[in-house]
Design a protein around this motif. Structure first.
Motif, PDB file in Angstrom:
ATOM      1  N   VAL A 152      17.741 -58.371  -5.555  1.00 14.75           N
ATOM      2  CA  VAL A 152      17.131 -59.694  -5.702  1.00 14.75           C
ATOM      3  C   VAL A 152      16.433 -59.779  -7.055  1.00 14.75           C
ATOM      4  N   TYR A 153      16.752 -60.814  -7.822  1.00 14.69           N
ATOM      5  CA  TYR A 153      16.128 -61.045  -9.123  1.00 14.69           C
ATOM      6  C   TYR A 153      15.338 -62.356  -9.059  1.00 14.69           C
ATOM      7  N   ILE A 154      14.014 -62.281  -9.265  1.00 18.29           N
ATOM      8  CA  ILE A 154      13.168 -63.469  -9.338  1.00 18.29           C
ATOM      9  C   ILE A 154      12.676 -63.576 -10.773  1.00 18.29           C
ATOM     10  N   SER A 155      13.121 -64.592 -11.497  1.00 17.93           N
ATOM     11  CA  SER A 155      12.782 -64.754 -12.910  1.00 17.93           C
ATOM     12  C   SER A 155      11.748 -65.868 -13.066  1.00 17.93           C
ATOM     13  N   LEU A 156      10.612 -65.535 -13.712  1.00 12.06           N
ATOM     14  CA  LEU A 156       9.515 -66.480 -13.892  1.00 12.06           C
ATOM     15  C   LEU A 156       9.381 -66.844 -15.368  1.00 12.06           C
ATOM     16  N   ALA A 157       9.299 -68.141 -15.667  1.00 11.78           N
ATOM     17  CA  ALA A 157       9.121 -68.599 -17.041  1.00 11.78           C
ATOM     18  C   ALA A 157       7.733 -68.203 -17.552  1.00 11.78           C
ATOM     19  N   ASP A 158       7.646 -67.793 -18.831  1.00 16.64           N
ATOM     20  CA  ASP A 158       6.364 -67.298 -19.337  1.00 16.64           C
ATOM     21  C   ASP A 158       5.320 -68.403 -19.446  1.00 16.64           C
ATOM     22  N   ASN A 159       5.755 -69.674 -19.658  1.00 16.30           N
ATOM     23  CA  ASN A 159       4.772 -70.748 -19.768  1.00 16.30           C
ATOM     24  C   ASN A 159       4.104 -71.058 -18.436  1.00 16.30           C
ATOM     25  N   MET A 160       4.693 -70.567 -17.338  1.00 13.86           N
ATOM     26  CA  MET A 160       4.065 -70.720 -16.046  1.00 13.86           C
ATOM     27  C   MET A 160       3.049 -69.598 -15.793  1.00 13.86           C
ATOM     28  N   LEU A 161       3.280 -68.420 -16.413  1.00 14.55           N
ATOM     29  CA  LEU A 161       2.444 -67.255 -16.142  1.00 14.55           C
ATOM     30  C   LEU A 161       1.330 -67.028 -17.160  1.00 14.55           C
ATOM     31  N   TYR A 162       1.634 -67.248 -18.457  1.00 15.85           N
ATOM     32  CA  TYR A 162       0.690 -66.859 -19.496  1.00 15.85           C
ATOM     33  C   TYR A 162       0.493 -67.972 -20.525  1.00 15.85           C
ATOM     34  N   LYS A 163      -0.556 -67.827 -21.302  1.00 14.65           N
ATOM     35  CA  LYS A 163      -0.706 -68.638 -22.499  1.00 14.65           C
ATOM     36  C   LYS A 163       0.180 -68.054 -23.595  1.00 14.65           C
ATOM     37  N   SER A 164       0.537 -68.876 -24.592  1.00 10.61           N
ATOM     38  CA  SER A 164       1.433 -68.437 -25.656  1.00 10.61           C
ATOM     39  C   SER A 164       0.841 -67.238 -26.393  1.00 10.61           C
ATOM     40  N   GLY A 165       1.646 -66.179 -26.520  1.00 10.61           N
ATOM     41  CA  GLY A 165       1.229 -64.988 -27.238  1.00 10.61           C
ATOM     42  C   GLY A 165       0.247 -64.117 -26.481  1.00 10.61           C
ATOM     43  N   SER A 166      -0.036 -64.436 -25.213  1.00 10.66           N
ATOM     44  CA  SER A 166      -1.020 -63.691 -24.430  1.00 10.66           C
ATOM     45  C   SER A 166      -0.328 -62.954 -23.294  1.00 10.66           C
ATOM     46  N   TYR A 167      -1.010 -61.931 -22.754  1.00 14.19           N
ATOM     47  CA  TYR A 167      -0.488 -61.218 -21.601  1.00 14.19           C
ATOM     48  C   TYR A 167      -1.379 -61.398 -20.370  1.00 14.19           C
ATOM     49  N   GLU A 168      -2.420 -62.213 -20.488  1.00 18.05           N
ATOM     50  CA  GLU A 168      -3.284 -62.485 -19.347  1.00 18.05           C
ATOM     51  C   GLU A 168      -2.641 -63.542 -18.443  1.00 18.05           C
ATOM     52  N   VAL A 169      -2.603 -63.277 -17.147  1.00 13.44           N
ATOM     53  CA  VAL A 169      -2.006 -64.216 -16.194  1.00 13.44           C
ATOM     54  C   VAL A 169      -2.938 -65.421 -16.032  1.00 13.44           C
ATOM     55  N   SER A 170      -2.383 -66.628 -16.150  1.00 17.02           N
ATOM     56  CA  SER A 170      -3.185 -67.848 -16.087  1.00 17.02           C
ATOM     57  C   SER A 170      -3.527 -68.205 -14.642  1.00 17.02           C
ATOM     58  N   ASP A 171      -4.555 -69.045 -14.487  1.00 19.65           N
ATOM     59  CA  ASP A 171      -4.984 -69.462 -13.148  1.00 19.65           C
ATOM     60  C   ASP A 171      -3.899 -70.253 -12.424  1.00 19.65           C
ATOM     61  N   LYS A 172      -3.154 -71.078 -13.183  1.00 15.72           N
ATOM     62  CA  LYS A 172      -2.162 -71.942 -12.533  1.00 15.72           C
ATOM     63  C   LYS A 172      -1.002 -71.148 -11.933  1.00 15.72           C
ATOM     64  N   ALA A 173      -0.858 -69.870 -12.353  1.00 16.29           N
ATOM     65  CA  ALA A 173       0.225 -69.048 -11.810  1.00 16.29           C
ATOM     66  C   ALA A 173      -0.122 -68.480 -10.441  1.00 16.29           C
ATOM     67  N   GLY A 174      -1.391 -68.605 -10.038  1.00 17.15           N
ATOM     68  CA  GLY A 174      -1.854 -67.957  -8.820  1.00 17.15           C
ATOM     69  C   GLY A 174      -1.104 -68.362  -7.574  1.00 17.15           C
ATOM     70  N   GLU A 175      -0.896 -69.672  -7.372  1.00 21.15           N
ATOM     71  CA  GLU A 175      -0.263 -70.136  -6.141  1.00 21.15           C
ATOM     72  C   GLU A 175       1.171 -69.630  -6.024  1.00 21.15           C
ATOM     73  N   THR A 176       1.909 -69.676  -7.148  1.00 19.46           N
ATOM     74  CA  THR A 176       3.294 -69.198  -7.115  1.00 19.46           C
ATOM     75  C   THR A 176       3.349 -67.698  -6.872  1.00 19.46           C
ATOM     76  N   LEU A 177       2.468 -66.930  -7.553  1.00 24.32           N
ATOM     77  CA  LEU A 177       2.460 -65.481  -7.352  1.00 24.32           C
ATOM     78  C   LEU A 177       2.058 -65.116  -5.925  1.00 24.32           C
ATOM     79  N   SER A 178       1.217 -65.919  -5.309  1.00 29.72           N
ATOM     80  CA  SER A 178       0.838 -65.640  -3.924  1.00 29.72           C
ATOM     81  C   SER A 178       2.044 -65.759  -3.002  1.00 29.72           C
ATOM     82  N   LYS A 179       2.919 -66.743  -3.267  1.00 30.86           N
ATOM     83  CA  LYS A 179       4.122 -66.905  -2.458  1.00 30.86           C
ATOM     84  C   LYS A 179       5.109 -65.767  -2.711  1.00 30.86           C
TER      85      LYS A 179
END
Length: 287
Positions: A152-179
């Motif tokens: 199984v491959y689950i591919s997540l777009a970086d603009n959903m997970l991080y700010k540009s050039g950053s590796y910190e996970v953004s708050d808005k990614a929380g709900e999707t990552l919880s699922k």
């Protein structure tokens, strides 16, 4: 495709509007037009990717069908040889039993090939439905789920997970990552690899030497969120980075770069679990 055809009309409308609205409003309309063009290109790229995936699946099905046809031809040849033996001297009777065994063996192999094809198609459908059942329509726009050969491959777009050039996970990614964490927990004995990928634009940030570092740090950030916030067993998790060296699209376009900036979550069943899933796949009617 309808959006693509409507772009010239929108351009004409924007041109007329330029003489009737303020410069600010005109600039906003131009910006909207540019975004629509970019979205149209992304949809076109996604359509082309789907066509390539369909072509690959068709090739695999064709290969199985060719094997089945070959075995059927072999059965026909054996049957003809058997008929000759029946019409020949007593010496031919010695080979009849052997020919019958070979025909039965070939027929059994044909059934195995047909079952393998049907099981593979059914397993992919079952896994995909299970994995996407909790994702909303909006989330599916940034989350791509595929099942290839039982992995199984689950591919997540970086603009959903991080700010540009950053590796910190953004708050808005929380709900999707919880699922996604719930999906991982549903398959609680599977191995999980979190794999970071970037485009080919060099990174210039303090303490980040290059895209290798960025991709690995992003994968590590997702692993730690899954472990610390959603209680996924860390013994199951592996973080890895592939930098810019595993592209899935052309880096010469903005849309291609966006596709390549992604984080993949790869869920791999162990062999005994994979065989168990095959056993649970629904049987398809055979012709």
């Amino acid at each position: 495709m309808k959006l693509y055809k409507s772009i010239p009309i929108m351009l004409f409308t924007l041109t007329l509007a330029a003489g009737c609205v303020s410069n600010k409003k005109y600039a906003e309309l131009q910006d909207t037009y540019a975004k629509l063009r970019e979205r149209n290109q992304e949809l076109s790229n996604k359509y082309q990717d789907s066509q390539r995936e369909l072509s690959g699946s068709t090739s695999r099905v064709k290969s199985l069908e060719e094997q089945i046809a070959s075995e059927k031809a072999n059965v026909t040849a054996l049957q003809e040889a058997l008929n000759k033996c029946l019409n020949s001297s007593s010496q031919g009777n010695v080979n009849i039993s052997k020919l019958v065994d070979e025909i039965n063996s070939s027929n059994k192999y044909i059934k195995q090939l047909v079952n393998a094809k049907n099981k593979s198609d059914s397993l992919n459908m079952v896994l995909t439905n299970n994995l996407t059942r909790s994702l909303s329509r909006e989330e599916l726009g940034d989350v791509d789920v595929q099942v290839l050969k039982g992995v199984v491959y689950i591919s997540l777009a970086d603009n959903m997970l991080y700010k540009s050039g950053s590796y910190e996970v953004s708050d808005k990614a929380g709900e999707t990552l919880s699922k996604i964490a719930k999906i991982i927990k549903d398959y609680d004995t599977y191995d999980v690899l979190i794999e970071g990928n970037t485009d080919n634009v060099p990174i210039s940030q303090p303490n980040i030497r290059n895209n290798w570092d960025l991709s690995a740090l992003r994968a590590s950030s997702v692993v730690q969120v899954l472990q610390n916030k959603y209680a996924v067993d860390p013994k199951r998790l592996t973080a890895g980075g592939r930098g810019e060296f595993n592209p899935i699209a052309d880096n010469s376009t903005a849309g291609g770069k966006a596709k390549n900036r992604r984080t993949q979550i790869i869920i791999t069943p162990k062999l005994d679990q994979f065989m168990d899933l095959i056993g649970k796949a629904p049987e398809q009617s055979q012709k």
